[in-house]
Design a protein around this motif. Structure first.
Motif, PDB file in Angstrom:
ATOM      1  N   THR A   1       2.529  -1.247  -8.650  1.00  0.00           N
ATOM      2  CA  THR A   1       1.788  -1.903  -7.573  1.00  0.00           C
ATOM      3  C   THR A   1       0.883  -0.907  -6.864  1.00  0.00           C
ATOM      4  OG1 THR A   1       1.975  -3.146  -5.519  1.00  0.00           O
ATOM      5  CG2 THR A   1       3.692  -1.522  -5.979  1.00  0.00           C
ATOM      6  N   ALA A   2      -0.219  -1.419  -6.368  1.00  0.00           N
ATOM      7  CA  ALA A   2      -1.175  -0.570  -5.655  1.00  0.00           C
ATOM      8  C   ALA A   2      -1.051  -0.696  -4.142  1.00  0.00           C
ATOM      9  CB  ALA A   2      -2.596  -0.929  -6.083  1.00  0.00           C
ATOM     10  N   TYR A   3      -0.109  -1.555  -3.647  1.00  0.00           N
ATOM     11  CA  TYR A   3       0.045  -1.778  -2.204  1.00  0.00           C
ATOM     12  C   TYR A   3       1.095  -0.836  -1.649  1.00  0.00           C
ATOM     13  CZ  TYR A   3      -2.565  -6.014  -3.166  1.00  0.00           C
ATOM     14  OH  TYR A   3      -3.526  -6.896  -3.566  1.00  0.00           O
ATOM     15  N   ILE A   4       0.753  -0.190  -0.542  1.00  0.00           N
ATOM     16  CA  ILE A   4       1.675   0.765   0.057  1.00  0.00           C
ATOM     17  C   ILE A   4       2.868   0.064   0.693  1.00  0.00           C
ATOM     18  CG2 ILE A   4       0.545   0.803   2.337  1.00  0.00           C
ATOM     19  CD1 ILE A   4       1.048   3.809   2.370  1.00  0.00           C
ATOM     20  N   THR A   5       2.671  -1.211   1.085  1.00  0.00           N
ATOM     21  CA  THR A   5       3.775  -1.941   1.697  1.00  0.00           C
ATOM     22  C   THR A   5       4.868  -2.260   0.690  1.00  0.00           C
ATOM     23  OG1 THR A   5       2.552  -3.985   1.322  1.00  0.00           O
ATOM     24  CG2 THR A   5       2.338  -2.949   3.479  1.00  0.00           C
ATOM     25  N   GLU A   6       4.529  -2.247  -0.618  1.00  0.00           N
ATOM     26  CA  GLU A   6       5.524  -2.536  -1.636  1.00  0.00           C
ATOM     27  C   GLU A   6       6.008  -1.286  -2.340  1.00  0.00           C
ATOM     28  OE1 GLU A   6       4.014  -5.388  -4.326  1.00  0.00           O
ATOM     29  OE2 GLU A   6       3.440  -6.840  -2.788  1.00  0.00           O
ATOM     30  N   ALA A   7       5.532  -0.140  -1.901  1.00  0.00           N
ATOM     31  CA  ALA A   7       5.903   1.108  -2.564  1.00  0.00           C
ATOM     32  C   ALA A   7       7.147   1.752  -1.966  1.00  0.00           C
ATOM     33  CB  ALA A   7       4.734   2.100  -2.499  1.00  0.00           C
ATOM     34  N   GLY A   8       7.633   1.226  -0.839  1.00  0.00           N
ATOM     35  CA  GLY A   8       8.826   1.791  -0.242  1.00  0.00           C
ATOM     36  C   GLY A   8       8.518   2.659   0.964  1.00  0.00           C
ATOM     37  N   PRO A   9       9.530   2.911   1.801  1.00  0.00           N
ATOM     38  CA  PRO A   9       9.299   3.678   3.024  1.00  0.00           C
ATOM     39  C   PRO A   9       8.925   5.135   2.762  1.00  0.00           C
ATOM     40  CG  PRO A   9      11.626   3.273   2.703  1.00  0.00           C
ATOM     41  CD  PRO A   9      10.918   2.464   1.677  1.00  0.00           C
TER      42      PRO A   9
END
Length: 971
Positions: free
Chosen positions: A134-142
């Motif tokens: 994924t390219a979204y930071i919100t789905e990349a984990g804390p």
């Protein structure tokens, strides 16, 4: 056909106790297949801890501690764990347990289940497919967010310090404790500042910025401070000796709310590692804490119960719109806090037995009822005191209208009369009459409850009206059939007079009641408020509450719908019973007629006897003279024919002996002689009616000593004390008004006798003939007679008779309703209304008779005219007796006196004309007596053309404008 269920039935068929192989595969088991043929891989339960270490996460001590107080918000799988696992379970081969192992024994080490495998349709079609990153930071984990935050934000200065990154689980645990008002590692309570403070500055958790973390922390600081403030409020209220009952009820309600919140938020089945979940968990409880914090802040300023209820009633109307489900909680709070006040009102009007010491005239204020010591001046120099109940308008809650408060006050006051004088009346016996089944005063917040209370009020009124009717006929209280006997055995336990078996049975019943199980502590108890607060974090609570309150009546109408049906029913019952008893058993009409006949000189026999005893010169004088013995016949005081005044007490007794008794019994017995002597008759007069001496001031006493003054008879008064309970209607204030009217009417009677005597003096044989006809004296005599006759006719016919006739008509109407058993009479009439009728009638008579305070100048002018007439009567009497020494000088004096008389009369007529034409004169300001005046005299009596009767006096004095022409001529 023989079916094999997996057991070897061919072997050992005769052994009934053979143990089959339970681990053998069923004949219906699927054939062997490759693991890839299954949609979901079978789990390998025998995998070792090392093999599953990358897929499962062990529980640390801190998480275990937190899990005991958590909700099931934890995700079932770890997003960082690998999505592929290899199963070693063969679906074809059954596994047998090792020898000596217990299949029901749990493993010593508890390990979490493997996270769910991420399966997509692409992977299902192509086993070698790999999901794109994924390219979204919100789905990349804390961790990615923290790294980006490190690159984005510049390094802080040394003065600001470095942000402290806390573990999410530990931080959530501290926030939860903070929200519950407890201290923790990160937060502690400052007892001096009365608020929580944060121990570590500039801290955050992974995935959040410092500002976001601090904003969240501030919310929970507010929750914790509100919780502590509420706890302090409860503790201070319980420990204070000055706490009012409704404030204690509010503290108890707050205690229930805090207990429910603690129970709900302290027992969480799963850990909360997400601050967003914790924030959502505390949103509804935080709203409740905020509302209760505002309520307690407002309630702490209240000085008495009614003020607290008014503030709470207004505050709840403002808070109810914050949330749909919050409305029912706030209404429950209002119902609980108002319970002590409603309990007092129920006891006051007889719906239940009074709690504690009953309200009496020796006690202090309770609710809106207080005991007042009323002082009023009966005569100059004398002061009477009377203790009575009074409605304290400043102690009426905001949700009770003044009309309802007045109705409740009058009902309770009349109920005290029943309890005192008719203790066997059904209304007075709260514990054994249908009152025990009376509807309870409580708030009704739904239309269904409102309809139920109206129906129950009507049934209660019908049942109790039937019991009152039976009591009125047989003077006994019968118990209705529907009344249960259970209330007789409620908590009563008497040993004396009971057998041993009865005592044992009672003890067994009590023990069985004590042995009942306690209510559960999980929010399912009968406490509705505890249950509602316990469920405020549930997902189904909001729709249910919204459905219940969607079409509920507004709070502003709730008191009217909840209390008015009960208030009205009880008021009708009490008022109709009291009015009936006053008319039928206590003789109210006869005592009112007594005041009319004697105080207002309405009895012809009495006024004739009294006039002769006071003024008749032909009767033997009761004055003691030296050398002259009394004959013992009928004697009088001979006022106007003697110079010594006032008479002695012995003279009064001799002259007025038997006047009251003979006049009273002549009216009562229609002229028949009453059995018994004079002394027995005198002692039997109602209310101890007798002549008495009025207390006078020094100035009044000096005027009274002149037998030719208008104040000569002011010392004489009638003494009467109404028997209990008639003093509720004929009050001390009313008796004072009767006394003032008696003094005026006695003066008027004297003036009538004097002017009638003028014509007898003019025709006396002792008058010299040359001087028998003097034009001025003759004209003076005629005008004086006309003036006194007109004024006396106005006083007796217009002021007294016409006004009292309307009062009698109203009493006749009430009595007709009573005779017809009309229960609706209680809706219109009451004891206070009867008292108001009586006092307003006397006020109207006094106004028409010029005895009101603002009419003192007019009355003073009339007294001056009466004084001139008495001076002329003295001259006429002296001339008739032949004692005139200087006739010419006396004639000049009479001409001067006549001119003074005409001037005074012309001024009096001008004043009366001005008063009759004055707009608003006679208008009584709208107040407590306006309704009674309208009931008696109609709405026109509240206006100047109905209340002003001076025009009738003016019409009697000069119909042709005689004195008006004289005034213009003098001008």
């Amino acid at each position: 056909m023989e079916v094999d269920f997996g057991l070897n039935l061919g072997e050992e068929r005769g052994d009934a106790f053979a143990i089959p192989d339970l681990w053998k595969s069923s004949v219906y088991a699927l054939p062997s297949a490759a693991p890839s043929s299954l949609l979901f891989a079978a789990p390998d339960f025998d995998a070792s801890r090392e093999q599953l270490g990358h897929s499962f996460k062990l529980i640390d001590a801190e998480s275990v501690l937190f899990n005991a107080f958590a909700l099931p918000f934890q995700p079932f799988y770890d997003s960082d764990a690998p999505s592929e696992i290899t199963s070693s379970v063969d679906a074809d081969q059954p596994r047998s347990p090792e020898a000596g192992t217990d299949i029901w024994q749990l493993a010593d080490d508890i390990i979490e289940l493997n996270s769910a495998k991420h399966i997509s349709w692409d992977a299902f079609l192509d086993s070698g497919h790999k999901e794109p990153v994924t390219a979204y930071i919100t789905e990349a984990g804390p961790s990615v967010f923290d790294a980006a935050l490190e690159l984005r934000v510049h390094a802080p200065s040394p003065e600001d310090g470095v942000d402290n990154i806390l573990q999410a689980g530990a931080f959530c645990t501290c926030l939860l404790s903070l929200g519950l008002g407890r201290s923790s590692i990160l937060f502690e309570y400052d007892t001096e500042a009365k608020k929580f403070r944060q121990k570590i500055d500039r801290c955050r958790i992974s995935g959040f910025t410092t500002d976001t973390t601090q904003s969240l922390t501030n919310q929970f600081l507010e929750y914790g401070n509100n919780t502590r403030h509420l706890e302090d409020f409860v503790e201070s209220t319980y420990t204070s000796s000055k706490s009012i009952p409704c404030l204690v009820a509010l503290a108890d309600t707050v205690s229930v709310v805090l207990s429910a919140l603690q129970a709900r938020l302290s027992i969480l089945p799963s850990p909360v590692d997400s601050v967003l979940q914790l924030q959502a968990l505390f949103y509804n409880p935080g709203l409740v804490l905020s509302c209760f914090s505002e309520i307690t802040a407002v309630a702490s300023t209240a000085r008495f119960d009614e003020e607290l209820l008014s503030l709470l009633y207004l505050e709840i109307q403002q808070l109810e719109y914050r949330s749909g489900w919050l409305r029912d909680i706030l209404l429950d709070v209002l119902s609980r806090v108002a319970a002590p006040w409603l309990e007092f009102v129920s006891g006051w009007i007889g719906l239940q037995k009074e709690v504690g010491i009953e309200m009496d005239k020796a006690g202090r204020r309770k609710g809106f009822v207080r005991v007042e010591l009323k002082k009023f001046a009966d005569d100059p120099g004398s002061e009477n005191k009377e203790v009575d109940y009074e409605l304290a308008h400043e102690f009426i809650p905001a949700f009770i209208t003044p009309e309802d408060a007045q109705m409740v006050f009058e009902s309770g006051k009349a109920l005290r009369f029943l309890k005192t004088h008719h203790p066997a009346h059904p209304l007075a016996r709260v514990e054994s009459a249908p009152c025990s089944q009376a509807p309870t005063l409580d708030w009704r917040f739904s239309w269904e409850d409102v309809e139920k209370i109206e129906t129950k009020s009507k049934e209660y009124e019908r049942s109790l009206a039937a019991a009152i009717k039976r009591y009125s006929k047989h003077n006994v209280t019968e118990k209705p059939a529907y009344v249960s006997d259970l209330h007789h055995i409620a908590m009563e336990f008497e040993v004396f007079g009971k057998s041993g078996d009865e005592i044992k049975a009672h003890i067994s019943t009590s023990a069985a009641a004590i042995s009942q199980p306690l209510l559960p502590l999980d929010g399912s108890s009968l406490d509705s408020l505890h249950s509602r607060i316990f469920k405020i974090s549930s997902s189904d609570i909001v729709p249910s509450y919204c459905d219940l309150s969607a079409f509920a009546p507004p709070i502003s109408l709730t008191p009217l719908l909840s209390f008015c049906p009960i208030f009205s029913a009880q008021a009708r019952l009490i008022n109709s019973s009291c009015v009936r008893l006053f008319f039928k058993e206590h003789g109210l009409r006869s005592h009112l007629s007594l005041q009319r006949n004697f105080h207002l000189l309405g009895d012809g026999v009495f006024i004739s006897r009294l006039s002769h005893a006071l003024f008749d010169p032909e009767l033997e004088t009761a004055e003691r003279r030296q050398g002259i013995a009394r004959s013992g016949g009928v004697m009088g005081l001979n006022l106007g024919s003697r110079d010594s005044w006032p008479p002695a007490s012995s003279e009064l007794r001799l002259a007025l002996m038997g006047v009251l008794a003979e006049s009273y019994y002549a009216t009562v017995n229609d002229g028949q002689e009453h059995k018994g002597g004079y002394l027995s008759r005198e002692s039997e007069l109602p209310g101890g009616l007798s002549f008495a001496i009025r207390e006078l001031s020094q100035d009044e006493l000096e005027k009274c000593m002149d037998p030719h003054s208008i104040e000569a008879l002011d010392f004489l008064r009638l003494q009467y004390k109404p028997p209990s309970p008639l003093d509720v209607i004929i009050t001390s204030t009313s008796l004072h008004k009767y006394d003032r009217l008696f003094k005026l009417l006695l003066r008027t009677t004297r003036m009538l006798y004097v002017v009638n005597q003028l014509f007898r003096d003019a025709t006396s044989r002792t008058v010299p003939r040359p001087h028998a006809i003097d034009p001025v004296v003759q004209k003076f005599r005629i005008e004086v007679h006309h003036f006194v006759a007109a004024v006396s006719s106005y006083f007796f016919e217009v002021s007294v008779d016409a006004t009292w006739a309307k009062f009698e008509a109203k009493l006749d109407e009430i009595e007709r309703h009573i005779d017809a058993d009309d229960t609706g009479i209680g809706q219109l009439e009451s004891l206070d209304r009867l008292r108001e009728y009586h006092e307003r009638v006397l006020d109207q008579i006094m106004f028409a008779a010029l005895l009101r305070k603002r009419q003192e100048p007019v009355m003073k002018l009339l007294e001056d005219i009466f004084t001139i007439i008495l001076t002329f009567a003295r001259y006429s009497r002296t001339r008739a007796l032949g004692l005139q020494q200087h006739p010419k000088d006396d004639n000049k004096e009479m001409r001067s006196l006549y001119l003074r008389f005409r001037k005074r009369v012309s001024v009096f007529v001008s004043v009366c004309r001005g008063l009759s034409a004055k707009h608003g004169y006679g208008h009584k300001a709208s107040g407590d007596g306006s309704a009674a005046i309208e009931e008696l005299f109609g709405s026109s009596s509240l206006k100047e053309e109905g209340g002003n009767t001076i025009g009738l006096l003016l019409l009697k004095l000069e119909m042709n404008g005689y004195y008006s022409g004289l005034t213009r001529g003098m001008g």
